[in-house]
Scaffold this motif. Structure first.
Motif, PDB file in Angstrom:
ATOM      1  N   UNK A 369      33.648  95.837  32.418  1.00  0.00           N
ATOM      2  CA  UNK A 369      34.337  96.531  32.184  1.00  0.00           C
ATOM      3  C   UNK A 369      35.316  95.295  32.075  1.00  0.00           C
ATOM      4  N   UNK A 370      36.205  94.685  32.309  1.00  0.00           N
ATOM      5  CA  UNK A 370      37.507  93.066  31.992  1.00  0.00           C
ATOM      6  C   UNK A 370      37.010  92.300  31.042  1.00  0.00           C
ATOM      7  N   UNK A 371      35.267  91.846  32.026  1.00  0.00           N
ATOM      8  CA  UNK A 371      35.048  90.276  31.113  1.00  0.00           C
ATOM      9  C   UNK A 371      34.032  91.375  29.629  1.00  0.00           C
ATOM     10  N   UNK A 372      34.182  93.174  29.505  1.00  0.00           N
ATOM     11  CA  UNK A 372      33.405  93.171  28.709  1.00  0.00           C
ATOM     12  C   UNK A 372      34.271  93.294  27.120  1.00  0.00           C
ATOM     13  N   UNK A 373      35.611  93.703  27.854  1.00  0.00           N
ATOM     14  CA  UNK A 373      37.120  93.829  26.834  1.00  0.00           C
ATOM     15  C   UNK A 373      37.461  92.355  26.685  1.00  0.00           C
ATOM     16  N   UNK A 374      37.036  91.537  27.762  1.00  0.00           N
ATOM     17  CA  UNK A 374      37.604  90.154  27.382  1.00  0.00           C
ATOM     18  C   UNK A 374      37.011  89.735  25.787  1.00  0.00           C
ATOM     19  N   UNK A 375      35.891  90.117  26.407  1.00  0.00           N
ATOM     20  CA  UNK A 375      34.393  89.443  24.765  1.00  0.00           C
ATOM     21  C   UNK A 375      34.435  90.004  23.796  1.00  0.00           C
ATOM     22  N   UNK A 376      34.848  91.378  24.048  1.00  0.00           N
ATOM     23  CA  UNK A 376      35.371  92.002  22.578  1.00  0.00           C
ATOM     24  C   UNK A 376      36.639  91.228  21.620  1.00  0.00           C
ATOM     25  N   UNK A 377      37.354  90.855  22.346  1.00  0.00           N
ATOM     26  CA  UNK A 377      38.617  89.704  22.011  1.00  0.00           C
ATOM     27  C   UNK A 377      38.144  88.322  21.945  1.00  0.00           C
ATOM     28  N   UNK A 378      36.872  88.148  21.356  1.00  0.00           N
ATOM     29  CA  UNK A 378      36.513  86.917  21.119  1.00  0.00           C
ATOM     30  C   UNK A 378      35.529  86.981  19.712  1.00  0.00           C
ATOM     31  N   UNK A 379      34.720  85.358  19.707  1.00  0.00           N
ATOM     32  CA  UNK A 379      33.513  85.733  18.486  1.00  0.00           C
ATOM     33  C   UNK A 379      32.307  86.034  19.260  1.00  0.00           C
ATOM     34  N   UNK A 380      31.935  87.258  18.950  1.00  0.00           N
ATOM     35  CA  UNK A 380      30.537  87.544  19.228  1.00  0.00           C
ATOM     36  C   UNK A 380      29.483  87.509  17.978  1.00  0.00           C
ATOM     37  N   UNK A 381      29.558  87.061  16.271  1.00  0.00           N
ATOM     38  CA  UNK A 381      28.487  86.400  16.340  1.00  0.00           C
ATOM     39  C   UNK A 381      27.924  85.368  16.297  1.00  0.00           C
ATOM     40  N   UNK A 382      26.821  85.428  16.759  1.00  0.00           N
ATOM     41  CA  UNK A 382      25.701  84.590  15.895  1.00  0.00           C
ATOM     42  C   UNK A 382      25.242  84.452  14.909  1.00  0.00           C
ATOM     43  N   UNK A 383      25.950  83.356  13.909  1.00  0.00           N
ATOM     44  CA  UNK A 383      25.207  83.462  12.442  1.00  0.00           C
ATOM     45  C   UNK A 383      25.742  84.843  11.949  1.00  0.00           C
ATOM     46  N   UNK A 384      24.299  85.411  11.509  1.00  0.00           N
ATOM     47  CA  UNK A 384      25.456  86.012  10.536  1.00  0.00           C
ATOM     48  C   UNK A 384      24.707  88.142  11.578  1.00  0.00           C
ATOM     49  N   UNK A 385      24.438  87.610  13.072  1.00  0.00           N
ATOM     50  CA  UNK A 385      24.793  88.570  13.719  1.00  0.00           C
ATOM     51  C   UNK A 385      25.396  88.705  14.828  1.00  0.00           C
ATOM     52  N   UNK A 386      25.781  90.101  15.559  1.00  0.00           N
ATOM     53  CA  UNK A 386      27.190  90.134  16.001  1.00  0.00           C
ATOM     54  C   UNK A 386      26.192  91.187  17.459  1.00  0.00           C
ATOM     55  N   UNK A 387      26.475  90.026  18.137  1.00  0.00           N
ATOM     56  CA  UNK A 387      25.817  90.902  20.149  1.00  0.00           C
ATOM     57  C   UNK A 387      26.512  91.906  20.184  1.00  0.00           C
ATOM     58  N   UNK A 388      25.732  93.116  20.345  1.00  0.00           N
ATOM     59  CA  UNK A 388      26.675  94.381  20.803  1.00  0.00           C
ATOM     60  C   UNK A 388      27.195  94.846  21.539  1.00  0.00           C
ATOM     61  N   UNK A 389      28.471  95.623  21.942  1.00  0.00           N
ATOM     62  CA  UNK A 389      29.143  95.492  23.240  1.00  0.00           C
ATOM     63  C   UNK A 389      28.635  95.528  24.444  1.00  0.00           C
TER      64      UNK A 389
END
Length: 583
Positions: A369-389
């Motif tokens: 829950x909150x860890x995911x919400x926090x992660x979504x408001x951070x930079x989730x990109x690795x190069x051109x790939x974006x980590x799914x929520x």
């Protein structure tokens, strides 16, 4: 704990070690035909790969559905976010409440093996039904046209939820029994095998997380990119593999006989003690009622010696004058054996330890829950790939996979030198360490959030609901600590509730340990509701607004860290008061 641990000795059922020269198990286990089993060709690690394989595949199937179910309900069935979240929460809650049903059936009449077998088939039917609901057009809602999304029809909902709740029912029969059935493969009366049992619980949890890792990465990717029919079909296939793996090990398994309804036995003790409330408990415990046979009156259970705690319950085993005159000792609603009374005492003694697991589960719930919400408001990109929520929780899984072999290969040998315990730490010590690490985990999450909010203020992003340029990999420490806390607390709970529970109540006690997960989720929801209600008064944005850049999620994490610290203090007190079952 303490010097009085040896007051209650577990008397051995089955064939005594000195009579069989160690050839047969001494814990009363039998083969599938009910015959005593030889140690040399049954159980131990030779049987465990089949059980671990079953658990790995079953968890892959479960998380293959649970991890991305919200996305399926919103994208394919066109449900709103709140409705989808409510349906998923209700389903997951059912998955963790249903084990009470499976545990009672296993301990009462079916035994763990047949309970797993029957509910696995129910599970597979549910998986296949769910796959059909996502594959056959008549069971799928029409696609959106120009932004207009037609709702699912009643029959489509019926098929979907029929499959989901068959899965929940199947989970209820498997979860409380698999870990106990695996532990049954190690003879309690053999010191070497008893030590190996602790290692089994570590690798059992490792297997769970291997399945979860594949689901949260590969299966989620397939569902998002190749279609839901295939995305649900692959977990269904693995559930079929789980069943095959389980049955393949049948000739090697050791079985414990079911002992009848544990709920009935507990009620009998309460009723009998109430009926004899005016009778005095004799000072000599040998005057209390117990069978004269070597074995217990409870099928599949060894005798348990009397303890001096909770003496009010001992009244159930007091033989009245009328019973002495008539010689009728056959009504368990009036007269219970010492072993039956001690079963209830054990559960009551375990209750405070069990209760402290609820707060830890509330902390663990933040991962999804909150860890995911926090992660979504951070930079989730690795190069051109974006980590799914839905894949952010993989950090925790990877942490667990890292910690299990480290714990088994390095921490246990080191701890053994200091504690003298063959398993490194006692179950109570292990859980306590996990509770301490959970405080560090919430503190780490709060520090990351403080850093994230500082960057949002520096870049003037407070009023914009956009991710800040802080890499999501800053979350790794909190996931790493949560994984370590799991290894200590959750696995410690598995060991504790198996080792300390009465022989004929092990499935039920395993189900109770799973119940802490369900109650922890409810507690987390309650805390969240209270926090939002109190912090949004007067028109304030609150700690957890839709735009986290305007909120104070760090305060929420500090609150959980404080609750975890208080919970740990209470746990230490309860652990010191607890009297472990003598081995």
């Amino acid at each position: 704990m303490g010097t009085q641990e040896e007051e209650r000795l577990l008397l051995e059922d089955g064939i005594p070690q000195d009579e069989n020269n160690g050839l047969y198990t001494g814990d009363g286990s039998v083969d599938i035909k009910g015959n005593p089993v030889l140690k040399s060709n049954t159980g131990n690690w030779r049987a465990c790969p089949f059980i671990l394989g079953t658990e790995c595949c079953e968890r892959l199937a479960y998380y293959g559905i649970a991890t991305n179910l919200v996305s399926y309900l919103t994208k394919e069935l066109h449900q709103g976010n709140a409705s989808a979240a409510r349906n998923v929460t209700t389903w997951q809650g059912t998955c963790y409440l249903a084990p009470l049903v499976g545990a009672i059936l296993a301990d009462t009449c079916w035994g763990r093996y047949w309970t797993i077998a029957i509910f696995s088939v129910i599970y597979l039917i549910g998986m296949c039904t769910l796959t059909l609901s996502a594959s056959i057009p008549v069971f799928m809602p029409a696609e959106c046209i120009d932004g207009i999304c037609p709702p699912a029809t009643p029959i489509q909902y019926v098929v979907l939820f029929f499959g989901l709740y068959l899965i929940a029912l199947g989970t209820g029969g498997i979860k409380p029994c698999v870990s106990s059935f695996g532990a049954d493969q190690f003879d309690d009366t053999d010191e070497n095998e008893s030590i190996k049992k602790g290692s089994f619980f570590n690798w059992f949890y490792f297997s769970i997380n291997i399945g979860a890792l594949v689901s949260s990465s590969v299966i989620v990717y397939i569902q998002d990119n190749a279609g839901w029919g295939l995305g649900f079909g692959i977990p269904a296939l693995f559930m079929g593999i789980a069943i095959i793996s389980f049955f393949a090990g049948t000739p090697l398994y050791r079985f414990q006989k079911p002992g009848g309804s544990p709920i009935t036995r507990m009620c009998q003790v309460l009723v009998a003690s109430f009926r004899k409330w005016d009778l005095a408990v004799p000072n000599n415990s040998r005057l209390l009622f117990e069978t004269q046979d070597k074995t217990s009156a409870i099928e599949g259970s060894r005798k348990i010696c009397h303890t001096d705690e909770l003496t009010c319950l001992d009244k159930a085993a007091v033989i009245s004058d009328d019973e002495n005159k008539t010689g009728d000792y056959s009504n368990p609603w009036r007269l219970c054996t010492v072993t039956q009374v001690e079963e209830l005492k054990i559960l009551i003694r375990m209750f405070p330890i069990w209760a402290t697991g609820i707060v830890f589960s509330a902390v663990y719930a933040q991962m999804s829950t909150m860890f995911v919400e926090q992660g979504l408001m951070m930079d989730t990109r690795i190069g051109s790939f974006e980590i799914p929520a839905a894949s952010l929780s993989s950090f925790d899984v990877i942490s667990v996979i890292f910690w299990v072999p480290v714990y088994d290969a390095f921490l246990v040998p080191i701890a053994k030198k200091f504690t003298g315990n063959g398993r490194g730490f006692s179950e109570l010590q292990r859980m306590g360490i996990g509770l301490f690490i959970s405080v560090l985990c919430m503190s780490a999450a709060a520090l990351v959030e403080i850093k994230r909010l500082q960057i949002a203020r520096d870049l003037d992003l407070v009023d914009n609901a956009v991710p800040v340029p802080l890499s999501v990999f800053w979350q790794i420490p909190q996931y790493f600590l949560l994984g370590a806390a799991e290894i200590f607390t959750f696995i410690g709970q598995l060991e504790f509730f198996y080792d300390q529970s009465p022989d004929a109540m092990r499935s039920l006690c395993s189900a109770l340990s799973l119940l802490t997960t369900s109650l922890g989720n409810y507690l987390s929801s309650f805390i969240l509701t209270v926090v939002i209600s109190l912090t949004t008064q007067g028109g304030n944005a609150g700690w957890i607004p839709d735009n986290l850049n305007k909120g104070h999620l760090d305060y929420f994490f500090w609150l959980l860290a404080g609750l975890s610290l208080a919970n740990m203090v209470i746990y230490i007190f309860c652990a010191k008061m607890y009297k472990s079952k003598a081995r």
